[in-house]
Scaffold this motif. Structure first.
Motif, PDB file in Angstrom:
ATOM      1  N   GLN A 180       0.831  -1.202   0.000  1.00 48.17           N
ATOM      2  CA  GLN A 180       0.000   0.000   0.000  1.00 48.17           C
ATOM      3  C   GLN A 180       0.866   1.252   0.000  1.00 48.17           C
ATOM      4  O   GLN A 180       0.581   2.206  -0.716  1.00 48.17           O
ATOM      5  CB  GLN A 180      -0.930  -0.004   1.221  1.00 48.17           C
ATOM      6  N   LYS A 181       1.942   1.261   0.772  1.00 46.90           N
ATOM      7  CA  LYS A 181       2.859   2.406   0.803  1.00 46.90           C
ATOM      8  C   LYS A 181       3.505   2.603  -0.567  1.00 46.90           C
ATOM      9  O   LYS A 181       3.626   3.728  -1.052  1.00 46.90           O
ATOM     10  CB  LYS A 181       3.943   2.214   1.865  1.00 46.90           C
ATOM     11  N   ASP A 218       0.921   4.044  -2.936  1.00 43.74           N
ATOM     12  CA  ASP A 218       0.708   5.460  -2.643  1.00 43.74           C
ATOM     13  C   ASP A 218       1.873   6.306  -3.149  1.00 43.74           C
ATOM     14  O   ASP A 218       1.680   7.389  -3.702  1.00 43.74           O
ATOM     15  CB  ASP A 218       0.532   5.686  -1.145  1.00 43.74           C
ATOM     16  N   GLU A 219       3.075   5.809  -2.990  1.00 44.08           N
ATOM     17  CA  GLU A 219       4.256   6.539  -3.464  1.00 44.08           C
ATOM     18  C   GLU A 219       4.257   6.655  -4.986  1.00 44.08           C
ATOM     19  O   GLU A 219       4.561   7.713  -5.548  1.00 44.08           O
ATOM     20  CB  GLU A 219       5.523   5.833  -2.996  1.00 44.08           C
ATOM     21  N   GLU A 266       1.610   6.621  -6.904  1.00 43.83           N
ATOM     22  CA  GLU A 266       0.537   7.536  -7.278  1.00 43.83           C
ATOM     23  C   GLU A 266       0.966   8.989  -7.080  1.00 43.83           C
ATOM     24  O   GLU A 266       0.751   9.831  -7.953  1.00 43.83           O
ATOM     25  CB  GLU A 266      -0.699   7.245  -6.436  1.00 43.83           C
ATOM     26  N   ARG A 267       1.597   9.283  -5.963  1.00 46.86           N
ATOM     27  CA  ARG A 267       2.085  10.651  -5.731  1.00 46.86           C
ATOM     28  C   ARG A 267       3.122  11.044  -6.771  1.00 46.86           C
ATOM     29  O   ARG A 267       3.127  12.161  -7.280  1.00 46.86           O
ATOM     30  CB  ARG A 267       2.701  10.764  -4.330  1.00 46.86           C
ATOM     31  N   MET A 284      -9.262  12.003  -0.632  1.00 45.06           N
ATOM     32  CA  MET A 284      -7.986  11.448  -1.086  1.00 45.06           C
ATOM     33  C   MET A 284      -6.910  12.520  -1.158  1.00 45.06           C
ATOM     34  O   MET A 284      -5.752  12.276  -0.822  1.00 45.06           O
ATOM     35  CB  MET A 284      -8.140  10.763  -2.439  1.00 45.06           C
ATOM     36  N   ASN A 300      -3.500  12.433   0.929  1.00 43.92           N
ATOM     37  CA  ASN A 300      -2.199  12.518   0.265  1.00 43.92           C
ATOM     38  C   ASN A 300      -1.353  13.642   0.847  1.00 43.92           C
ATOM     39  O   ASN A 300      -0.144  13.475   1.030  1.00 43.92           O
ATOM     40  CB  ASN A 300      -2.379  12.732  -1.244  1.00 43.92           C
ATOM     41  N   TRP A 333      -0.039  12.475   4.139  1.00 44.67           N
ATOM     42  CA  TRP A 333       1.007  11.484   3.931  1.00 44.67           C
ATOM     43  C   TRP A 333       2.319  12.170   3.536  1.00 44.67           C
ATOM     44  O   TRP A 333       3.393  11.822   4.034  1.00 44.67           O
ATOM     45  CB  TRP A 333       0.584  10.491   2.866  1.00 44.67           C
TER      46      TRP A 333
END
Length: 127
Positions: free
Chosen positions: A8-9, A12-13, A15-16, A112, A116, A119
């Motif tokens: 998941q991390k 997310d990374e 996606e960012r 979201m 983000n 995060w």
């Protein structure tokens, strides 16, 4: 099957990174989204069905021009059914808000985007 915490991390990374490095791609993908134009959808489906019937009539009668006209009608019907609505075409697309973007309208950011941002702030503190 849910993703592990590490996966998941990583997701997310990625996606960012996509949002930060390839904003043109993200806006192009988001531009295709919008409301359905139900009138055009129904009309396109009807035109496709009529075109299919004309193609079948062309095959039965062995007339090439009738079959081609039916195919053109089917193709036009599919294009009409898949056409985006006018509100989706003229609508400006805004990418996700990041920590570096102005946050004057913080109430307009969605969940979201806020997650983000949190995060990103957490990752900056850890480094």
């Amino acid at each position: 099957m849910p993703l592990s915490e590490q996966e998941q991390k990583l997701l997310d990374e990625m996606e960012r990174s996509l949002y930060h490095n390839d904003a043109d791609f993200v806006s192009a993908v988001n531009a295709g989204r919008g409301k359905l134009n139900y009138g055009a959808l129904v009309l396109g489906i009807l035109l496709s069905v009529v075109g299919l019937v004309v193609v079948i009539v062309g095959v039965i009668t062995h007339l090439l021009i009738v079959g081609l006209l039916g195919f053109v009608a089917m193709f036009a019907g599919v294009l009409l059914a898949l056409r985006p609505s006018k509100s989706a075409v003229g609508r400006p697309v805004s990418g996700p808000r990041t920590a570096s973007s102005p946050s004057g309208a913080a109430s307009k950011t969605n969940l979201m985007d806020r997650l983000n941002e949190r995060w990103d702030k957490r990752q900056d503190r850890e480094e």
